[in-house]
Write an enzyme that holds these catalytic residues in place. Structure first.
Site, PDB file in Angstrom:
ATOM      1  N   ASP A 199      -6.510 -14.520   8.444  1.00 30.51           N
ATOM      2  CA  ASP A 199      -5.255 -14.359   7.691  1.00 30.51           C
ATOM      3  C   ASP A 199      -4.205 -15.402   8.088  1.00 30.51           C
ATOM      4  OD1 ASP A 199      -6.070 -12.211   6.156  1.00 30.51           O
ATOM      5  OD2 ASP A 199      -5.290 -10.707   7.555  1.00 30.51           O
ATOM      6  N   ASP A 246     -11.643 -12.294  10.266  1.00 30.99           N
ATOM      7  CA  ASP A 246     -10.613 -12.472   9.228  1.00 30.99           C
ATOM      8  C   ASP A 246      -9.305 -12.916   9.884  1.00 30.99           C
ATOM      9  OD1 ASP A 246      -9.202 -12.304   6.883  1.00 30.99           O
ATOM     10  OD2 ASP A 246      -9.126 -10.127   6.839  1.00 30.99           O
ATOM     11  N   ASP A 287      -5.061 -13.632  -3.533  1.00 33.62           N
ATOM     12  CA  ASP A 287      -4.567 -13.485  -2.157  1.00 33.62           C
ATOM     13  C   ASP A 287      -4.681 -14.837  -1.461  1.00 33.62           C
ATOM     14  OD1 ASP A 287      -4.050 -10.832  -2.556  1.00 33.62           O
ATOM     15  OD2 ASP A 287      -5.382 -10.082  -0.981  1.00 33.62           O
ATOM     16  N   GLU A 300     -10.842  -6.653  -5.101  1.00 36.27           N
ATOM     17  CA  GLU A 300     -10.837  -7.659  -4.030  1.00 36.27           C
ATOM     18  C   GLU A 300     -12.089  -7.515  -3.173  1.00 36.27           C
ATOM     19  OE1 GLU A 300      -7.268  -7.558  -1.705  1.00 36.27           O
ATOM     20  OE2 GLU A 300      -8.124  -8.794  -0.108  1.00 36.27           O
ATOM     21  N   MET A 319       2.668  -5.751  -7.632  1.00 37.98           N
ATOM     22  CA  MET A 319       1.337  -5.213  -7.330  1.00 37.98           C
ATOM     23  C   MET A 319       1.441  -4.068  -6.323  1.00 37.98           C
ATOM     24  SD  MET A 319      -1.017  -5.388  -4.602  1.00 37.98           S
ATOM     25  CE  MET A 319      -1.743  -6.797  -3.784  1.00 37.98           C
ATOM     26  N   GLU A 352      -9.636 -13.617  -2.430  1.00 36.28           N
ATOM     27  CA  GLU A 352      -8.836 -14.000  -1.257  1.00 36.28           C
ATOM     28  C   GLU A 352      -9.471 -15.215  -0.576  1.00 36.28           C
ATOM     29  OE1 GLU A 352      -7.177 -11.093   1.445  1.00 36.28           O
ATOM     30  OE2 GLU A 352      -7.795 -12.306   3.165  1.00 36.28           O
ATOM     31  N   ASP A 376       2.390   1.744   3.374  1.00 34.99           N
ATOM     32  CA  ASP A 376       3.330   0.752   3.928  1.00 34.99           C
ATOM     33  C   ASP A 376       4.760   1.268   3.738  1.00 34.99           C
ATOM     34  OD1 ASP A 376       1.160  -0.923   4.318  1.00 34.99           O
ATOM     35  OD2 ASP A 376       1.552  -2.116   2.518  1.00 34.99           O
ATOM     36  N   LYS A 390     -14.735  -8.664   0.006  1.00 33.81           N
ATOM     37  CA  LYS A 390     -14.737  -9.194   1.373  1.00 33.81           C
ATOM     38  C   LYS A 390     -16.136  -8.974   1.937  1.00 33.81           C
ATOM     39  CE  LYS A 390     -12.041  -8.848   5.670  1.00 33.81           C
ATOM     40  NZ  LYS A 390     -10.917  -8.193   6.362  1.00 33.81           N
ATOM     41  N   ASP A 432      -1.377 -13.053   1.435  1.00 38.63           N
ATOM     42  CA  ASP A 432      -1.937 -11.956   2.233  1.00 38.63           C
ATOM     43  C   ASP A 432      -2.352 -12.561   3.573  1.00 38.63           C
ATOM     44  OD1 ASP A 432      -2.912  -9.645   3.182  1.00 38.63           O
ATOM     45  OD2 ASP A 432      -4.717  -9.588   1.953  1.00 38.63           O
ATOM     46  N   HIS A 444     -11.476 -14.404   2.585  1.00 37.64           N
ATOM     47  CA  HIS A 444     -12.706 -13.624   2.415  1.00 37.64           C
ATOM     48  C   HIS A 444     -13.868 -14.473   1.909  1.00 37.64           C
ATOM     49  CE1 HIS A 444     -10.122  -9.715   1.926  1.00 37.64           C
ATOM     50  NE2 HIS A 444      -9.935 -10.330   3.084  1.00 37.64           N
ATOM     51  N   HIS A 446       0.882  -1.166   0.000  1.00 37.88           N
ATOM     52  CA  HIS A 446       0.000   0.000   0.000  1.00 37.88           C
ATOM     53  C   HIS A 446       0.922   1.218   0.000  1.00 37.88           C
ATOM     54  CE1 HIS A 446      -2.315  -3.026   2.370  1.00 37.88           C
ATOM     55  NE2 HIS A 446      -3.361  -2.521   1.779  1.00 37.88           N
TER      56      HIS A 446
HETATM   57  C1  GCO Z   1      -7.787  -7.373   4.493  1.00 39.73           C
HETATM   58  C2  GCO Z   1      -7.428  -7.333   3.026  1.00 39.73           C
HETATM   59  C3  GCO Z   1      -6.206  -6.537   2.739  1.00 39.73           C
HETATM   60  C4  GCO Z   1      -6.022  -6.270   1.262  1.00 39.73           C
HETATM   61  C5  GCO Z   1      -4.953  -5.268   1.085  1.00 39.73           C
HETATM   62  C6  GCO Z   1      -4.524  -5.098  -0.336  1.00 39.73           C
HETATM   63  O1  GCO Z   1      -8.625  -8.189   4.829  1.00 39.73           O
HETATM   64  O2  GCO Z   1      -7.235  -6.607   5.280  1.00 39.73           O
HETATM   65  O3  GCO Z   1      -7.266  -8.647   2.603  1.00 39.73           O
HETATM   66  O4  GCO Z   1      -5.090  -7.187   3.264  1.00 39.73           O
HETATM   67  O5  GCO Z   1      -5.718  -7.429   0.565  1.00 39.73           O
HETATM   68  O6  GCO Z   1      -5.427  -4.073   1.581  1.00 39.73           O
HETATM   69  O7  GCO Z   1      -5.487  -4.585  -1.076  1.00 39.73           O
HETATM   70 MN    MN Z   2      -6.382  -9.406   0.817  1.00 35.93          MN
HETATM   71 MN    MN Z   3      -8.030 -10.151   4.028  1.00 39.07          MN
END
Ligand code: GCO
Ligand code: MN
Ligand code: MN
Length: 389
Positions: free
Chosen positions: A259, A257, A247, A183, A90, A219, A59, A185, A289, A222, A56
């Site tokens: 991850d 979420d 992702d 993307e 990306m 993702e 970041d 979610k 991700d 998600h 991002h």
């Molecule tokens: C989340 C998202 C993020 C995006 C990221 C890139 O659930 O926080 O998955 O990690 O993927 O902002 O666009």
């Molecule tokens: Mn993501």
């Molecule tokens: Mn995510």
């Protein structure tokens, strides 16, 4: 024997700077790890065998950095990419952290906030282009609602569409070779997010000015949070020519979420996903991700990153075994019945094919008697995964 599971740049593994940089904050507790310098993350990930890092805008560049600070940071970062042979395939925009986005960015009720989001994204697209990114991800972290009465629903879709149209035209105008990946979610951080699944995104894309420039970034976590089968979403996107990015992570169903490290939870689905990506020869980045558990120190972060890549390569090797297993392949050719004549009749309507189909006797009771051997197929898949075949 060479280590089959040793990640190499040719495998195109990437991590977000925000993933390995995740400090383990959650709604109940503070950071447990120190921030990592982006240039240090580039070095460490290259040593582990990754191909690149994604980011991002914030970041890398703090929200309130001056122009000269920005240029200095970008210069040092590019030097690190160069020193360690790492790419930035990306880039994306942080449109969720700053309080100004508390009610959305492109879908805020306030036109000033929406305009600021567009300005911020143009700058971030420029940064992505400067770093060589050819995929730009849009994840609308705050594009959603708790109180649906507050917004006129169709406006939120229109504003999102106008923003995407603005950016595809901006990218064309600048002459960047960049495509967008949307993307989805279902929720988190908002109570409900708009365009909440990959399926919603696929339709939305077809309503844009330049749909050919826009695909999806599904993702694992998600789609799983939404109670969906991730593989099915990926397959549909791929079949539509819209799988621009992916992702990879893992997730228990019906949770926040998580991850999780790729492959740590839904092993069979992760296997079928890797098999799909490898069998089709999909050429995008294998992007992770995800982040390390909150229990970990910095070493745990590198264990996590190495684990994502190693697990992918293990599953890839299992896919090879599956494809070369003569018993499994024999079963599959029986299960996946072919009939050229019938398939020809069904593949395109004509008055003649309709007439022919109407006159045929398919003996449904007989057809229904056939067992399909899926128990055995699934058991053999399990045995491949467990290493006993
Ligand atoms: C989340 C998202 C993020 C995006 C990221 C890139 O659930 O926080 O998955 O990690 O993927 O902002 O666009
Ligand atoms: Mn993501
Ligand atoms: Mn995510």
């Amino acid at each position: 024997m060479a280590d089959l599971y040793q990640p190499k740049p040719e495998h195109k593994f990437t991590f977000g700077l925000w993933t390995i940089g995740n400090q383990g904050r959650d709604p109940f507790g503070a950071a447990v790890r120190l921030p990592l310098k982006p240039t240090y993350s580039v070095k460490k990930l290259s040593e582990l065998g990754a191909y690149g890092v994604n980011l991002h805008d914030n970041d890398l560049i703090p929200f309130d950095a001056s122009a000269s600070e920005r240029d200095q940071i970008v210069k040092e970062f590019k030097q690190a990419l160069n020193d360690y042979g790492m790419k930035v395939p990306m880039a994306t925009t942080n449109l969720f952290y700053h309080p100004v986005f508390k009610d959305g960015a492109f879908t805020s009720n306030d036109p000033k906030v929406r305009a600021f989001a567009i300005q911020k994204t143009m700058n971030a697209i420029d940064l992505g282009a400067e770093l060589g990114a050819t995929i730009y991800v849009f994840w609308g972290g705050r594009e959603g609602a708790e109180v649906d009465a507050a917004k006129n629903g169709p406006d939120t879709i229109k504003w999102n569409r106008e923003a995407m149209n603005f950016f595809t035209n901006y990218v064309k105008d600048q002459g960047y070779s960049m495509r967008f990946a949307l993307e989805a979610k279902p929720n988190e951080p908002r109570g409900d997010l708009y365009l909440s699944t990959t399926g919603h995104m696929l339709h939305f894309i077809e309503t844009l000015d330049h749909p050919e420039m826009v695909g999806v970034n599904p993702e694992f976590a998600h789609e799983t949070m939404a109670g969906l089968n991730f593989l099915h979403g990926v397959v549909q996107a791929y079949e539509a020519g819209k799988l621009f990015h992916i992702d990879l992570n893992d997730q228990k169903m019906s949770r926040f979420d998580q991850d999780l490290r790729f492959g740590s939870e839904n092993i069979k689905l992760a296997f079928l996903l890797v098999k799909f990506l490898e069998d089709t020869g999909w050429d995008g980045s294998r992007h992770f991700d995800a982040h390390a558990y909150r229990t970990e120190d910095e070493q745990g972060v590198w264990d996590f990153a190495a684990g994502c890549m190693r697990s992918y390569l293990i599953l890839k090797e299992k896919a090879r075994r599956f494809n070369e297993d003569s018993e499994i392949q024999g079963m599959l050719s029986e299960i996946r019945v072919r009939d050229e004549e019938l398939e020809g009749l069904m593949s395109a309507y004509s008055a003649e094919s309709a007439k022919q189909l109407r006159t045929m006797d398919f003996k449904p009771d007989e057809l229904a008697k056939k067992g399909l051997q899926y128990e055995k197929l699934d058991q053999l898949t399990f045995e491949i995964l467990m290493g006993v075949r």
